[in-house]
Structure formats: C-alpha cells, structure tokens
Design an enzyme around this catalytic site. Structure first.
Site, PDB file in Angstrom:
ATOM      1  N   SER A  66       0.848  -1.191   0.000  1.00  0.00           N
ATOM      2  CA  SER A  66       0.000   0.000   0.000  1.00  0.00           C
ATOM      3  C   SER A  66       0.882   1.238   0.000  1.00  0.00           C
ATOM      4  CB  SER A  66      -0.872  -0.004   1.262  1.00  0.00           C
ATOM      5  OG  SER A  66      -1.388   1.283   1.491  1.00  0.00           O
ATOM      6  N   SER A 121     -11.513   7.453  10.899  1.00  0.00           N
ATOM      7  CA  SER A 121     -12.235   8.720  11.029  1.00  0.00           C
ATOM      8  C   SER A 121     -13.739   8.511  10.945  1.00  0.00           C
ATOM      9  CB  SER A 121     -11.803   9.669   9.912  1.00  0.00           C
ATOM     10  OG  SER A 121     -12.244   9.126   8.680  1.00  0.00           O
ATOM     11  N   LEU A 123     -15.301   7.216   8.374  1.00  0.00           N
ATOM     12  CA  LEU A 123     -15.785   7.345   6.995  1.00  0.00           C
ATOM     13  C   LEU A 123     -15.647   6.024   6.238  1.00  0.00           C
ATOM     14  CD1 LEU A 123     -14.372  10.881   6.053  1.00  0.00           C
ATOM     15  CD2 LEU A 123     -16.606  10.303   6.995  1.00  0.00           C
ATOM     16  N   ASP A 170     -22.270   0.190   6.077  1.00  0.00           N
ATOM     17  CA  ASP A 170     -21.070   0.757   5.435  1.00  0.00           C
ATOM     18  C   ASP A 170     -20.737   0.019   4.141  1.00  0.00           C
ATOM     19  OD1 ASP A 170     -21.081   2.120   7.767  1.00  0.00           O
ATOM     20  OD2 ASP A 170     -19.306   1.167   8.609  1.00  0.00           O
TER      21      ASP A 170
HETATM   22  C1  GLA Z   1     -20.081   1.667  12.025  1.00  0.00           C
HETATM   23  C2  GLA Z   1     -20.566   0.297  11.580  1.00  0.00           C
HETATM   24  C3  GLA Z   1     -21.939   0.372  10.910  1.00  0.00           C
HETATM   25  C4  GLA Z   1     -22.929   1.160  11.755  1.00  0.00           C
HETATM   26  C5  GLA Z   1     -22.333   2.471  12.231  1.00  0.00           C
HETATM   27  C6  GLA Z   1     -23.215   3.177  13.221  1.00  0.00           C
HETATM   28  O1  GLA Z   1     -19.845   2.481  10.924  1.00  0.00           O
HETATM   29  O2  GLA Z   1     -19.647  -0.301  10.704  1.00  0.00           O
HETATM   30  O3  GLA Z   1     -22.397  -0.936  10.635  1.00  0.00           O
HETATM   31  O4  GLA Z   1     -23.389   0.383  12.828  1.00  0.00           O
HETATM   32  O5  GLA Z   1     -21.064   2.283  12.849  1.00  0.00           O
HETATM   33  O6  GLA Z   1     -24.404   3.546  12.634  1.00  0.00           O
END
Ligand code: GLA
Length: 383
Positions: A66, A121, A123, A170
């Site tokens: 990376s 962070s 994201l 996510d």
């Molecule tokens: C992290 C987790 C998600 C979700 C959020 C909170 O990003 O990976 O699955 O639970 O927290 O909403």
C-alpha cells in the site's frame, strides 16, 4: 490517481497492471447505530476512497502493498487464512479467506492499494478496502457473485475475521452508492431506494475531529450486545426479530420489560432514531431541508445522551454548529467515539466556517479539526 498508481505498480513489481478498481468511503446522513437492529439508514458514498491496481503472478503468492503504510506482506496462496496482528492487509486477506471457502483462486496476485479516506475517522476506510477486494476478485476471476453478495461478504469478514460486529450499512453504501444520491436502506430486508440528495443552497461539510479512536471496537461491540439484551428482554412478552420493528409509541407499551437503565437508554435511542429516519426521508424528498437539519441535531443529542457514543470532540463540533448562523443541521456520523461529524453548511460560507470552527475547537480541545466539503460519489467499480 489510477495513472500514478499504475506507474508505482510497474516500479514496484516490474510488470504491468492488468486490472484497476475504485471504491468510495461513506457518510451516513441519519440513522446511526440502527443497522444492526434492522433499522432504516440513509448513507451516501463520498468521492474519497480506495484504489487497487493488480496483476497475476506465476508464483502462487499474494502480495499486499500500500502507498499508505510501510507494512507489506507476501503470503503463499492457501485454502484459508487467520488474522495476524492489526496490520491493514488483514482486511483484504479476510476477503480471500471468505471467498476461498466457495471459490477457487487459480493464480497468485500482486496488489498495490492506495486510499485517501482518513483512517479511523468513521468514513468507512475498512468497508472500502474490504469491498474493493471482494469486488476485484469477483470481477477478475468471474466468480459470478451478485452485487448484493459483495457487501454481505465484506460484512462477514468484518464480523468474523476482524472481530467487529458491525451491521451492513457501510459495506452496502460503499458498494451501491451513486453520485448526488443518498441510499434509503432497510437493514432488515435489504430493500433500498436511491433518492436524490438535493441540498439546494447547502453543502455537506465533513468535520474530522482528529480524535484517535481508542477502544472504539470494544465499545462498539458492547453497544451491539446491549441491544441484543434489550431485544431478549422484550421477547419475554412479544416476538420480535429486531428492535426497529417497534416504533416509539409501541415500544413504550413494552419498555417496562427492560430493567437495566443503560440498556433501556440504548433501546430508546434505537427506536426513536428509526422513527427519525422515516421523517428525514420524507423531509429530504419534499425539500424540507430545515426539518432535515432539525432531525440531524436531534439524532446527535440522542447519540450523546442515550447511546453515549459522542464524546467531547464531536459534541464541541455540533455545539459550534448549533450557534453558527449558516449551518442548519449537524451530527456525528458513523460509529462515533471520535471520528467525523457532518454539517449542512450554506454555500459560500466554507472559509468562514472553517476559520471560526477551528478557533472554537482548538480553544476547547487543544488541536485542530480537518474540514472537507464533500461531493456524493459513486460506489464500487472497475476503472
Ligand atoms: C459503524 C458500523 C456500521 C454502523 C455504524 C453506526 O460504521 O460499521 O455498521 O453500525 O457504525 O451507525
């Protein structure tokens, strides 16, 4: 970025790239800590993300390098792997481990990754690298996975290989995101709508608190088990698959079954947050941005008081936003415990916002925030 990475690949491995991929990070507009409770969430992909360039090798070795990290590894192609240490390459390695259960990987691969999602962070840099690996292997080796199987597999890697009991939000957002659109995802049924994310006179500002997220994973798993406890308390009287099957009105009829005060607070957040997402989806659809902003603030307050995942840094950012005339809504995004907040900021006010928020934050927290004005980008793709 692709050209630069392709050149680096050639310098590193002495042969040409054959395939290149991109996956974004994500922000969640509203609906926090309810994906693992079967709730409704509203994430969108951002334009920051992860790039992967790769080519096969003839020595049956997986080489992970990376541009972001000095650590690298070369591992013989085997039938299964286990997580070793906490290095970044465990995320893509976990994807190999999962895919190898049902698929053959006929050659070794030389891989070079680069990401510009700030790590840790909130994201979703981890979902981004998991999804890119699954997407790339499915594409390159024609494994025939359907699109929905990619985020599900990536989530399994995070749950079982990495050890974080996250929900599907996510990985789903990273795989399915579309430019200028938000996703309204029902995490129970996985039914989703891609909706316009028209912010009119406003931009989506992402504010990174730069707080290192220590112990975030164990606290996250603790919240997941508190929700499971609430569910099993409720199930002594009613039959639910997940907490978000109840709206708040129905929840209060049964909430006496939850005796532990902390668990009750967690469940109350979950149920009310799910109700808020329903309202927020309507508000966004009808262009009622001020109402959307009000729901964002309410979401943050609940994550602070009931779910207890915000902390001084995120609260300081949102407190500032509440008093700043040109922001109509702000909240933490992602898991919390540090990480990022988002704010609906009047277009043209970026410089003033950045200066004033930085002064305010440094005075209270001791170091600066980073601010990105975010574009909503596309999901995973070959490039
Ligand atoms: C992290 C987790 C998600 C979700 C959020 C909170 O990003 O990976 O699955 O639970 O927290 O909403």
């Amino acid at each position: 970025m692709k050209a630069e990475l392709t050149q680096k690949f050639l310098e590193t491995y002495n042969h040409e790239v054959t395939s290149s991929y991109f996956t974004p990070g994500r922000v969640n507009l509203i609906g926090e800590h309810i994906d693992y409770n079967g709730g409704l969430v509203m994430p969108c992909a951002v334009t920051m993300g992860t790039w992967l360039v790769m080519a096969p090798n003839s020595d049956k070795v997986l080489r992970f390098k990376s541009l972001n990290f000095p650590e690298e590894t070369a591992i013989e192609l085997k039938k299964q792997y286990t997580k070793t240490g906490s290095e970044w390459f465990n995320y893509p390695l976990g994807v190999f481990n999962e895919l190898l259960k049902d698929h053959e990987i006929p050659t070794g691969l030389d891989m070079l990754f680069y990401g510009n999602v700030p790590i840790g962070s909130g994201l979703s840099s981890s979902a981004s690298i998991e999804v890119i690996m699954a997407y790339a292997l499915n594409d390159y080796f024609n494994m025939g996975l359907e699109k929905i199987q990619i985020p599900l597999l990536a989530q399994k890697v995070e749950n079982e290989f990495i050890g974080v009991n996250c929900g599907i939000m996510d990985q789903f957002a990273v795989a399915f995101g579309e430019a200028h659109k938000a996703i309204v995802l029902n995490c129970d049924t996985l039914k989703y709508k891609i909706v316009d994310c028209e912010l009119g006179d406003y931009n989506l500002a992402i504010v990174n608190t730069n707080k290192p997220r220590k112990l975030a994973e164990s606290k996250y798993n603790e919240r997941v088990s508190e929700c499971q406890e609430a569910l099993s308390n409720l199930n002594t009287e009613i039959k639910l698959h997940n907490l978000c099957e109840l709206n708040y009105e129905k929840f209060v009829l049964h909430s006496h079954l939850i005796k532990d005060e902390t668990v009750l607070k967690r469940a109350t957040h979950v149920v009310k947050e799910n109700d808020r997402v329903n309202l927020a989806a309507k508000a966004l659809n009808s262009g009622a941005l001020e109402e959307f902003g009000r729901l964002m603030y309410a979401s943050h307050q609940s994550l602070k008081d009931l779910y207890e995942v915000t902390g001084a840094e995120l609260d300081t950012v949102v407190d500032f936003c509440r008093d700043y005339d040109h922001v109509i809504g702000a909240r933490m995004t992602g898991a919390g415990f540090g990480g990022c907040a988002i704010a609906l900021l009047k277009k043209g006010m970026e410089e003033d916002f950045s200066k004033q928020l930085t002064d305010y934050y440094v005075k209270r927290i001791g170091y600066p925030v980073d601010i990105y004005i975010s574009e909503i980008g596309n999901g995973a793709s070959a490039i």
